[in-house]
Design a protein around this motif. Structure first.
Motif, PDB file in Angstrom:
ATOM      1  N   PRO A  66       0.756  -1.420  -0.011  1.00  0.00           N
ATOM      2  CA  PRO A  66      -0.016  -0.232  -0.182  1.00  0.00           C
ATOM      3  C   PRO A  66       0.936   1.285   0.008  1.00  0.00           C
ATOM      4  CG  PRO A  66      -0.622  -1.620   1.730  1.00  0.00           C
ATOM      5  CD  PRO A  66       0.612  -2.022   1.220  1.00  0.00           C
ATOM      6  N   ALA A  67       0.289   2.329  -0.663  1.00  0.00           N
ATOM      7  CA  ALA A  67       1.180   3.822  -0.720  1.00  0.00           C
ATOM      8  C   ALA A  67      -0.021   4.758  -0.611  1.00  0.00           C
ATOM      9  CB  ALA A  67       1.999   3.692  -1.939  1.00  0.00           C
ATOM     10  N   TYR A  68       0.554   5.811   0.241  1.00  0.00           N
ATOM     11  CA  TYR A  68      -0.229   6.870   0.373  1.00  0.00           C
ATOM     12  C   TYR A  68       0.023   7.921  -0.933  1.00  0.00           C
ATOM     13  CZ  TYR A  68      -0.382   5.982   5.521  1.00  0.00           C
ATOM     14  OH  TYR A  68      -0.598   5.364   6.734  1.00  0.00           O
ATOM     15  N   ILE A  69      -1.119   7.996  -1.507  1.00  0.00           N
ATOM     16  CA  ILE A  69      -1.129   8.853  -2.751  1.00  0.00           C
ATOM     17  C   ILE A  69      -1.651  10.219  -2.375  1.00  0.00           C
ATOM     18  CG2 ILE A  69      -1.364   6.924  -4.421  1.00  0.00           C
ATOM     19  CD1 ILE A  69      -4.241   7.509  -4.501  1.00  0.00           C
ATOM     20  N   ILE A  70      -2.545  10.508  -1.269  1.00  0.00           N
ATOM     21  CA  ILE A  70      -2.707  11.835  -0.820  1.00  0.00           C
ATOM     22  C   ILE A  70      -2.522  11.904   0.515  1.00  0.00           C
ATOM     23  CG2 ILE A  70      -4.817  13.444  -0.697  1.00  0.00           C
ATOM     24  CD1 ILE A  70      -6.106  12.375  -3.227  1.00  0.00           C
ATOM     25  N   GLU A  71      -1.923  13.016   1.108  1.00  0.00           N
ATOM     26  CA  GLU A  71      -1.802  13.359   2.449  1.00  0.00           C
ATOM     27  C   GLU A  71      -2.128  14.573   2.987  1.00  0.00           C
ATOM     28  OE1 GLU A  71       2.378  12.671   3.195  1.00  0.00           O
ATOM     29  OE2 GLU A  71       2.442  11.131   1.830  1.00  0.00           O
ATOM     30  N   ASP A 120       0.012   9.326 -12.658  1.00  0.00           N
ATOM     31  CA  ASP A 120       0.076  10.858 -12.810  1.00  0.00           C
ATOM     32  C   ASP A 120      -1.289  11.338 -11.976  1.00  0.00           C
ATOM     33  OD1 ASP A 120      -2.087  10.251 -14.411  1.00  0.00           O
ATOM     34  OD2 ASP A 120      -0.801  10.729 -16.336  1.00  0.00           O
ATOM     35  N   ARG A 121      -1.362  12.643 -11.779  1.00  0.00           N
ATOM     36  CA  ARG A 121      -2.406  13.177 -11.049  1.00  0.00           C
ATOM     37  C   ARG A 121      -3.841  13.043 -11.809  1.00  0.00           C
ATOM     38  NH1 ARG A 121      -0.424  17.629  -7.828  1.00  0.00           N
ATOM     39  NH2 ARG A 121      -2.403  18.646  -7.996  1.00  0.00           N
ATOM     40  N   SER A 122      -3.908  12.944 -13.042  1.00  0.00           N
ATOM     41  CA  SER A 122      -4.968  12.570 -13.597  1.00  0.00           C
ATOM     42  C   SER A 122      -5.714  11.121 -13.362  1.00  0.00           C
ATOM     43  CB  SER A 122      -4.998  12.731 -15.423  1.00  0.00           C
ATOM     44  OG  SER A 122      -4.041  11.381 -15.661  1.00  0.00           O
ATOM     45  N   TRP A 123      -4.640  10.098 -13.115  1.00  0.00           N
ATOM     46  CA  TRP A 123      -5.360   8.894 -12.469  1.00  0.00           C
ATOM     47  C   TRP A 123      -5.752   8.887 -11.154  1.00  0.00           C
ATOM     48  CZ3 TRP A 123      -2.770   6.045  -8.433  1.00  0.00           C
ATOM     49  CH2 TRP A 123      -3.094   5.000  -8.395  1.00  0.00           C
ATOM     50  N   VAL A 124      -5.135  10.048 -10.384  1.00  0.00           N
ATOM     51  CA  VAL A 124      -5.750  10.169  -9.099  1.00  0.00           C
ATOM     52  C   VAL A 124      -7.055  10.714  -9.177  1.00  0.00           C
ATOM     53  CG1 VAL A 124      -5.312  11.287  -6.887  1.00  0.00           C
ATOM     54  CG2 VAL A 124      -3.434  10.171  -7.930  1.00  0.00           C
ATOM     55  N   ILE A 181     -15.869  11.940  -5.506  1.00  0.00           N
ATOM     56  CA  ILE A 181     -15.128  13.177  -4.771  1.00  0.00           C
ATOM     57  C   ILE A 181     -14.449  13.790  -5.981  1.00  0.00           C
ATOM     58  CG2 ILE A 181     -13.020  13.724  -3.235  1.00  0.00           C
ATOM     59  CD1 ILE A 181     -12.926  10.733  -2.321  1.00  0.00           C
ATOM     60  N   THR A 182     -14.903  15.269  -5.976  1.00  0.00           N
ATOM     61  CA  THR A 182     -14.793  16.245  -7.157  1.00  0.00           C
ATOM     62  C   THR A 182     -13.313  16.777  -6.806  1.00  0.00           C
ATOM     63  OG1 THR A 182     -15.852  17.916  -5.929  1.00  0.00           O
ATOM     64  CG2 THR A 182     -17.061  16.722  -7.627  1.00  0.00           C
ATOM     65  N   HIS A 183     -12.757  16.909  -5.707  1.00  0.00           N
ATOM     66  CA  HIS A 183     -11.472  17.577  -5.489  1.00  0.00           C
ATOM     67  C   HIS A 183     -10.651  17.066  -4.287  1.00  0.00           C
ATOM     68  CE1 HIS A 183     -13.485  21.237  -7.529  1.00  0.00           C
ATOM     69  NE2 HIS A 183     -14.399  21.143  -6.802  1.00  0.00           N
ATOM     70  N   HIS A 184      -9.414  16.961  -4.742  1.00  0.00           N
ATOM     71  CA  HIS A 184      -8.473  15.913  -3.834  1.00  0.00           C
ATOM     72  C   HIS A 184      -8.303  16.923  -2.552  1.00  0.00           C
ATOM     73  CE1 HIS A 184      -5.537  18.355  -6.177  1.00  0.00           C
ATOM     74  NE2 HIS A 184      -5.035  18.642  -5.018  1.00  0.00           N
ATOM     75  N   VAL A 210      -9.617  15.464   0.810  1.00  0.00           N
ATOM     76  CA  VAL A 210      -9.395  14.276   1.262  1.00  0.00           C
ATOM     77  C   VAL A 210      -8.293  14.165   2.395  1.00  0.00           C
ATOM     78  CG1 VAL A 210      -8.383  11.935   0.567  1.00  0.00           C
ATOM     79  CG2 VAL A 210      -9.834  13.063  -1.084  1.00  0.00           C
ATOM     80  N   LEU A 211      -8.543  13.710   3.350  1.00  0.00           N
ATOM     81  CA  LEU A 211      -7.475  13.731   4.412  1.00  0.00           C
ATOM     82  C   LEU A 211      -6.256  12.859   4.122  1.00  0.00           C
ATOM     83  CD1 LEU A 211      -6.539  14.640   7.342  1.00  0.00           C
ATOM     84  CD2 LEU A 211      -7.802  12.730   8.217  1.00  0.00           C
ATOM     85  N   PHE A 212      -6.680  11.779   3.768  1.00  0.00           N
ATOM     86  CA  PHE A 212      -5.506  10.727   3.248  1.00  0.00           C
ATOM     87  C   PHE A 212      -6.019   9.817   2.339  1.00  0.00           C
ATOM     88  CE2 PHE A 212      -7.085   7.465   6.425  1.00  0.00           C
ATOM     89  CZ  PHE A 212      -7.221   6.457   5.863  1.00  0.00           C
ATOM     90  N   ALA A 213      -5.486   9.283   1.487  1.00  0.00           N
ATOM     91  CA  ALA A 213      -5.777   8.160   0.411  1.00  0.00           C
ATOM     92  C   ALA A 213      -4.758   7.171  -0.169  1.00  0.00           C
ATOM     93  CB  ALA A 213      -6.136   8.912  -1.076  1.00  0.00           C
ATOM     94  N   GLU A 214      -4.909   6.038   0.333  1.00  0.00           N
ATOM     95  CA  GLU A 214      -4.053   4.868   0.306  1.00  0.00           C
ATOM     96  C   GLU A 214      -4.333   4.096  -0.893  1.00  0.00           C
ATOM     97  OE1 GLU A 214      -2.775   2.476   3.921  1.00  0.00           O
ATOM     98  OE2 GLU A 214      -4.017   1.062   2.700  1.00  0.00           O
ATOM     99  N   TRP A 215      -3.435   3.557  -1.799  1.00  0.00           N
ATOM    100  CA  TRP A 215      -3.607   2.773  -3.010  1.00  0.00           C
ATOM    101  C   TRP A 215      -2.835   1.508  -2.761  1.00  0.00           C
ATOM    102  CZ3 TRP A 215      -6.690   1.850  -6.846  1.00  0.00           C
ATOM    103  CH2 TRP A 215      -6.045   0.800  -7.838  1.00  0.00           C
ATOM    104  N   SER A 216      -3.786   0.295  -3.129  1.00  0.00           N
ATOM    105  CA  SER A 216      -3.011  -1.017  -3.229  1.00  0.00           C
ATOM    106  C   SER A 216      -3.372  -1.514  -4.378  1.00  0.00           C
ATOM    107  CB  SER A 216      -3.404  -1.933  -1.986  1.00  0.00           C
ATOM    108  OG  SER A 216      -3.094  -3.227  -2.301  1.00  0.00           O
TER     109      SER A 216
END
Length: 233
Positions: A173-178, A193-197, A206-209, A212-218
């Motif tokens: 897992p990796a934090y993509i938004i902090e 890239d950012r467009s993928w996020v 969710i319309t604006h990153h 988001v407090l945090f987002a994790e991708w796996s």
């Protein structure tokens, strides 16, 4: 020979005040164990100890000067911590970032050389995590405080032969938004890239990153996130 007791009293008072001040500063910064200190924290503590040491035995520097130095240093350190927390990207420059030493069961020897690690040191760090075989390790991150964090393989006893033949069995897992900020370094490592996020977030409504407090991708589990608290009417 007459002993100048005032000098001893002055040194004793300064030492006591310095000790109390350092304890308060440590608690305020939230560092409860030496193992939690980053390289930046370590350098900062050395500078502070030098500052305190120079004031204790100098008769021309009074207790008020020591208190002033401790207060200013604490405020500067706290201010920097708050500033870095507000802008997560700055944290990666100030405190450094963990480095992947083992990725998908394969050792990254260039990462080892970057961190001046040899196999004896890597083995010692793994044994401190009760790991005695590299085949048990799916991912290993060399942390900024010199420790190592490990994600284990699912069935290490079934793994043999070439390490590269067993990639992809476990996903890191990796934090993509902090704190509302997209982690560009993580995206680069993931090859995204950012467009993928933004597309991932839109799929979750969710319309604006920035929300988001945090987002994790796996790769195996997908997106996991938490929104910032909003004021309720």
């Amino acid at each position: 020979m007459k002993v100048d007791t005032s000098l001893y009293v002055s040194i004793g008072v300064k030492l006591t005040v310095a000790l109390i001040g350092l304890l308060i500063m440590t608690r305020l910064l939230g560092k409860k164990e030496i193992s939690q200190l980053t390289a930046f924290d370590f350098v900062s503590s050395l500078m502070l100890s030098e500052l305190v040491g120079n004031t204790i035995y100098d008769d021309n520097i009074h207790l008020s000067h020591l208190l002033f130095a401790l207060i200013i240093w604490t405020l500067l350190a706290l201010g920097l911590e708050k500033f870095i927390a507000r802008f997560p990207r700055l944290s990666r420059y100030a405190a450094g970032t963990p480095d992947l030493i083992i990725r998908a069961g394969v050792i990254d020897f260039n990462a080892m050389k970057r961190n001046n690690l040899d196999f004896a040191q890597l083995g010692m760090l793994l044994r401190e995590n009760n790991i005695f075989s590299l085949r048990e390790v799916a991912y290993a991150l060399f942390e900024t405080n010199g420790s190592i964090s490990v994600l284990l393989q699912k069935d290490p006893e079934k793994i043999s032969g070439n390490a590269e033949d067993h990639q992809g069995t476990v996903s890191l897992p990796a934090y993509i938004i902090e704190n509302g900020s997209i982690n560009e370094d993580t995206l680069k490592r993931l090859g995204r890239d950012r467009s993928w996020v933004e597309q991932l977030l839109q799929l979750s409504g969710i319309t604006h990153h920035e929300r988001v407090l945090f987002a994790e991708w796996s790769d195996s589990s997908g997106l996991y996130y938490q929104l910032k608290e909003t004021n309720k009417a």
